[in-house]
Write a protein that holds these residues in place. Structure first.
Motif, PDB file in Angstrom:
ATOM      1  N   GLY A  63      -7.334  28.777   1.481  1.00  0.00           N
ATOM      2  CA  GLY A  63      -7.603  28.364   0.727  1.00  0.00           C
ATOM      3  C   GLY A  63      -9.170  27.624   0.213  1.00  0.00           C
ATOM      4  N   SER A  64      -9.178  26.541   1.468  1.00  0.00           N
ATOM      5  CA  SER A  64     -10.566  26.057   1.566  1.00  0.00           C
ATOM      6  C   SER A  64     -12.008  26.462   1.914  1.00  0.00           C
ATOM      7  N   LEU A  65     -11.389  27.637   2.605  1.00  0.00           N
ATOM      8  CA  LEU A  65     -12.918  28.726   3.261  1.00  0.00           C
ATOM      9  C   LEU A  65     -14.011  28.644   1.994  1.00  0.00           C
ATOM     10  N   PRO A  66     -14.051  29.287   1.283  1.00  0.00           N
ATOM     11  CA  PRO A  66     -15.847  29.592   0.100  1.00  0.00           C
ATOM     12  C   PRO A  66     -16.082  27.780  -0.348  1.00  0.00           C
ATOM     13  N   ASP A  67     -15.187  27.200   0.154  1.00  0.00           N
ATOM     14  CA  ASP A  67     -15.996  25.452  -0.055  1.00  0.00           C
ATOM     15  C   ASP A  67     -16.594  24.733   0.787  1.00  0.00           C
ATOM     16  N   ILE A  68     -15.929  25.405   2.619  1.00  0.00           N
ATOM     17  CA  ILE A  68     -16.795  24.430   3.556  1.00  0.00           C
ATOM     18  C   ILE A  68     -17.646  25.290   4.399  1.00  0.00           C
ATOM     19  N   LEU A  69     -17.773  26.639   4.011  1.00  0.00           N
ATOM     20  CA  LEU A  69     -18.642  27.414   5.078  1.00  0.00           C
ATOM     21  C   LEU A  69     -20.327  26.852   4.448  1.00  0.00           C
ATOM     22  N   LEU A  70     -21.011  26.765   5.472  1.00  0.00           N
ATOM     23  CA  LEU A  70     -22.308  26.754   5.549  1.00  0.00           C
ATOM     24  C   LEU A  70     -22.906  27.981   4.940  1.00  0.00           C
ATOM     25  N   ASP A  71     -23.903  28.245   3.646  1.00  0.00           N
ATOM     26  CA  ASP A  71     -23.979  29.054   3.150  1.00  0.00           C
ATOM     27  C   ASP A  71     -25.931  29.808   3.935  1.00  0.00           C
ATOM     28  N   ILE A  72     -25.845  30.354   4.771  1.00  0.00           N
ATOM     29  CA  ILE A  72     -26.935  30.439   5.638  1.00  0.00           C
ATOM     30  C   ILE A  72     -27.752  31.744   5.040  1.00  0.00           C
ATOM     31  N   VAL A  73     -28.817  32.140   4.648  1.00  0.00           N
ATOM     32  CA  VAL A  73     -29.201  33.738   4.224  1.00  0.00           C
ATOM     33  C   VAL A  73     -30.970  33.682   4.944  1.00  0.00           C
ATOM     34  N   LEU A  74     -30.052  34.901   5.317  1.00  0.00           N
ATOM     35  CA  LEU A  74     -31.791  35.271   6.213  1.00  0.00           C
ATOM     36  C   LEU A  74     -32.692  36.113   5.481  1.00  0.00           C
ATOM     37  N   VAL A  75     -33.638  36.176   4.602  1.00  0.00           N
ATOM     38  CA  VAL A  75     -34.320  37.730   4.292  1.00  0.00           C
ATOM     39  C   VAL A  75     -34.142  38.326   4.533  1.00  0.00           C
ATOM     40  N   ASP A  76     -34.339  39.763   4.337  1.00  0.00           N
ATOM     41  CA  ASP A  76     -35.377  40.448   5.434  1.00  0.00           C
ATOM     42  C   ASP A  76     -36.260  41.226   4.524  1.00  0.00           C
ATOM     43  N   LEU A  77     -36.718  41.715   5.378  1.00  0.00           N
ATOM     44  CA  LEU A  77     -38.405  42.193   5.259  1.00  0.00           C
ATOM     45  C   LEU A  77     -37.933  43.608   5.599  1.00  0.00           C
ATOM     46  N   PRO A  78     -39.242  44.058   4.861  1.00  0.00           N
ATOM     47  CA  PRO A  78     -39.441  45.753   5.277  1.00  0.00           C
ATOM     48  C   PRO A  78     -40.178  45.730   6.962  1.00  0.00           C
ATOM     49  N   HIS A  79     -40.934  45.130   7.554  1.00  0.00           N
ATOM     50  CA  HIS A  79     -41.271  45.314   8.707  1.00  0.00           C
ATOM     51  C   HIS A  79     -40.420  43.700   9.728  1.00  0.00           C
ATOM     52  N   ILE A  80     -39.009  43.689   9.495  1.00  0.00           N
ATOM     53  CA  ILE A  80     -38.553  42.288  10.399  1.00  0.00           C
ATOM     54  C   ILE A  80     -38.061  42.875  11.848  1.00  0.00           C
ATOM     55  N   SER A  81     -38.075  41.579  12.726  1.00  0.00           N
ATOM     56  CA  SER A  81     -38.558  42.113  14.346  1.00  0.00           C
ATOM     57  C   SER A  81     -37.762  41.042  14.027  1.00  0.00           C
ATOM     58  N   ASN A  82     -36.897  40.753  15.874  1.00  0.00           N
ATOM     59  CA  ASN A  82     -36.199  39.553  16.179  1.00  0.00           C
ATOM     60  C   ASN A  82     -35.647  38.759  15.165  1.00  0.00           C
ATOM     61  N   PHE A  83     -35.200  39.607  14.045  1.00  0.00           N
ATOM     62  CA  PHE A  83     -33.138  39.293  13.767  1.00  0.00           C
ATOM     63  C   PHE A  83     -32.181  38.560  14.241  1.00  0.00           C
ATOM     64  N   THR A  84     -32.602  38.870  15.993  1.00  0.00           N
ATOM     65  CA  THR A  84     -31.564  38.227  16.871  1.00  0.00           C
ATOM     66  C   THR A  84     -31.234  37.204  16.709  1.00  0.00           C
ATOM     67  N   ASP A  85     -32.764  37.037  16.097  1.00  0.00           N
ATOM     68  CA  ASP A  85     -32.752  34.887  17.048  1.00  0.00           C
ATOM     69  C   ASP A  85     -31.771  33.916  15.578  1.00  0.00           C
ATOM     70  N   VAL A  86     -31.113  34.701  15.059  1.00  0.00           N
ATOM     71  CA  VAL A  86     -29.857  33.981  13.959  1.00  0.00           C
ATOM     72  C   VAL A  86     -28.983  34.601  14.551  1.00  0.00           C
ATOM     73  N   ASP A  87     -28.435  35.935  15.878  1.00  0.00           N
ATOM     74  CA  ASP A  87     -27.353  35.899  16.621  1.00  0.00           C
ATOM     75  C   ASP A  87     -26.773  34.346  16.991  1.00  0.00           C
ATOM     76  N   ALA A  88     -27.107  33.301  17.640  1.00  0.00           N
ATOM     77  CA  ALA A  88     -25.858  32.317  17.907  1.00  0.00           C
ATOM     78  C   ALA A  88     -26.177  31.185  16.333  1.00  0.00           C
ATOM     79  N   LEU A  89     -26.627  31.602  15.570  1.00  0.00           N
ATOM     80  CA  LEU A  89     -25.861  31.658  14.306  1.00  0.00           C
ATOM     81  C   LEU A  89     -24.556  31.766  13.513  1.00  0.00           C
ATOM     82  N   ARG A  90     -23.981  33.160  13.666  1.00  0.00           N
ATOM     83  CA  ARG A  90     -23.225  34.054  13.477  1.00  0.00           C
ATOM     84  C   ARG A  90     -21.783  33.793  13.965  1.00  0.00           C
TER      85      ARG A  90
END
Length: 548
Positions: free
Chosen positions: A279-306
């Motif tokens: 029930g408290s899940l939405p309140d305790i998760l850190l919310d991290i946003v990755l900005v999409d880009l038309p020529h995005i590369s190496n987005f695997t840099d955030v894999d460890a955060l997942r």
């Protein structure tokens, strides 16, 4: 086509047994399945190596000897417990526009080419690919080769170097993979076989159905039909494997939303903070946003955060995507790498994302804003392109860091270790960039954003003491040229605990998730082994587990 087209003997026996994974389309799961077979052969006592003659991808890595290759083959190398070797991916194409790509051969860029230029260059690329395959195969008991796209793309077959031409050179047995989740898989498999020439069909040993959901026994009539219609068996029905914990090869899946997420909410792989209820899940998760880009590369840099239990990771493409569903601003916004920094800067400005990020950075209670590689360059004051590598001229940055970047002819390719000075924690990764970024004279901001957050300070340092990134606003805005910066467990937890403190949550104070591909590769191999007729595959390769 009928059963008269059963597999004929190949013209010559392969020097090294080779299993090749081809697909009816892009994103059918070839890379993941190739990694699975690499790990299965390794588990069975064989010396195995991966190979892909030509890879088109914006996710890449640096080998121990400072050469660039596709990230997917690096993951497959890890499945074999080998260091990445540029021979595993001798030709890498990194698209930098809709009609042109940087061409990298044997780990070094040879130029930016439009499609017709590259077609003219293909014979040289083919020679390099075939020669390096021979060199690598001579050192191993079995090879796992990955194709690209579909072997039935008739407009490309005349100058193919990665699908059936590679199978012929290696004498490989081909498994044709179809994505059953997207529908039409049997038509795709039969249609592919219909469009292949006779010698190409001779290489196809059977089919794999990938990403299946449901009761596989319901497929039996269709599997019997495939054997009767084409003379080839379905050798496995691989289930839809969720939350593998392995990097994606390209942006196809990423553009549809990060794996393991639905509508910005943690899906089956997500978990709540220890000791808290759903029930408290939405309140305790850190919310991290990755900005999409038309020529995005190496987005695997955030894999460890997942893999962190207290993180929700999602994608933002417009300013409207930045707030969470409950209206709360994110805890952190990450600008990733790009293969066209100046072009993506213009996109950020046109979409309103540049102004939105400037507003967030100017708010003392706003989120952490971080940039990696090209993301660091975009956060600065300007990106100059005097050599025309991305069209020439100079593009104004977001002005959130008092640094300047100039794109240079020589591409930096190196593995790097360093330290986060404020915590003393080590970091490690690799650098792949044309840009040279330095602190602006006087360290003062400017441009369109609040770069006046004070003089830039070294956010990360190399082992030799040189800057590996800069920060300002007390460290709330920072950037680094280091890909893989979040892979280090200690630094990643330090970063996340800092976000927790800003949010008013108690820091966890310890590493709670270890980022390692090895357990994920074992889980993948176990799932694929259970779904595939490995005895048949060993028979077709004239191999037995543990010996050649």
């Amino acid at each position: 086509m009928n059963s008269d087209t059963r597999t004929a003997p190949l013209a010559c026996a392969p020097r090294t047994p080779a299993l090749m994974v081809q697909g009816t389309c892009s994103n059918a799961g070839k890379s993941i399945l190739a990694a699975a077979f690499c790990r299965i052969f390794l588990q069975d006592g064989l010396r195995v190596a991966p190979f892909k003659a030509q890879n088109m991808a914006l996710n890449s890595c640096v080998t121990p000897d400072g050469l660039e290759m596709g990230r997917a083959q690096a993951v497959q190398a890890a499945a074999c417990r080998l260091d990445p070797d540029v021979r595993m991916n001798p030709v890498l194409l990194k698209p930098c526009s809709d009609v042109g790509s940087q061409v990298i051969v044997m780990g070094r860029p040879v130029g930016v080419m439009r499609v017709r230029q590259y077609v003219d260059y293909k014979p040289q690329a083919r020679d390099a690919a075939f020669a390096t395959y021979d060199s690598l195969a001579a050192e191993h008991d079995v090879m796992v080769i990955e194709g690209a796209g579909s072997p039935a793309e008739i407009n490309l077959k005349a100058h193919d170097i990665v699908n059936m031409a590679m199978a012929r050179h290696a004498g490989a047995r081909v498994l044709l993979v179809g994505d059953i989740d997207r529908g039409g898989v049997f038509a795709a498999l039969v249609g592919t076989m219909e469009l292949l020439e006779g010698w190409e069909r001779d290489h196809v040993a059977g089919y794999l159905l990938n990403k299946f959901r449901g009761d596989a026994s319901l497929l039996d009539p269709a599997l019997d039909f495939m054997q009767q219609r084409t003379g080839r068996p379905v050798l496995g029905v691989v289930p839809y494997l969720r939350d593998l914990g392995l990097p994606e090869e390209d942006s196809v899946t990423f553009k549809e939303g990060l794996p393991g997420l639905r509508d910005g909410v943690a899906a089956e792989g997500g978990s709540e903070e220890p000791g808290t209820g759903p029930g408290s899940l939405p309140d305790i998760l850190l919310d991290i946003v990755l900005v999409d880009l038309p020529h995005i590369s190496n987005f695997t840099d955030v894999d460890a955060l997942r893999g962190e239990p207290d993180v929700r990771l999602r994608v933002a493409r417009t300013p409207a995507d930045l707030p969470a569903p409950d209206g709360r601003m994110p805890d952190a916004v990450i600008l990733p790498g790009s293969k066209n920094t100046t072009g993506d800067l213009r996109t950020l400005r046109a979409s309103g994302m540049a102004d939105a990020l400037a507003r967030l950075a100017s708010d003392p209670d706003g989120p952490v804003v971080a940039g990696i590689c090209a993301g660091l360059q975009m956060l600065g004051l300007c990106v100059a392109d005097p050599l025309g590598l991305e069209g020439g001229g100079s593009e104004q940055g977001l002005g959130l860091l008092p640094v300047r970047t100039e794109l240079a002819a020589e591409k930096t390719l190196r593995r790097t270790t360093g330290v986060h000075p404020r915590s003393g924690l080590p970091v490690a990764g690799y650098e792949i960039r044309h840009g040279i970024t330095v602190a602006a004279e006087g360290g003062e901001g400017g441009g369109t954003g609040p770069g006046r957050g004070g003089a830039a300070f070294p956010f990360l340092l190399r082992e030799d003491g040189g800057p590996l990134g800069w920060g300002t606003h007390g460290g709330r805005v920072w950037g680094t040229s280091l890909h893989g910066v979040f892979d280090a467990d200690g630094f990643r937890r330090h970063f996340l605990d800092g976000l927790r403190t800003r949010r008013g949550l108690a820091p966890l104070g310890r590493v709670v998730a270890s980022y390692s591909l090895d357990p994920a590769l074992d889980r993948l191999a176990d799932a694929v082994r259970a779904a595939v007729d490995m005895d048949a595959i060993y028979d077709m390769l004239h191999l037995r587990p543990g010996r050649v």
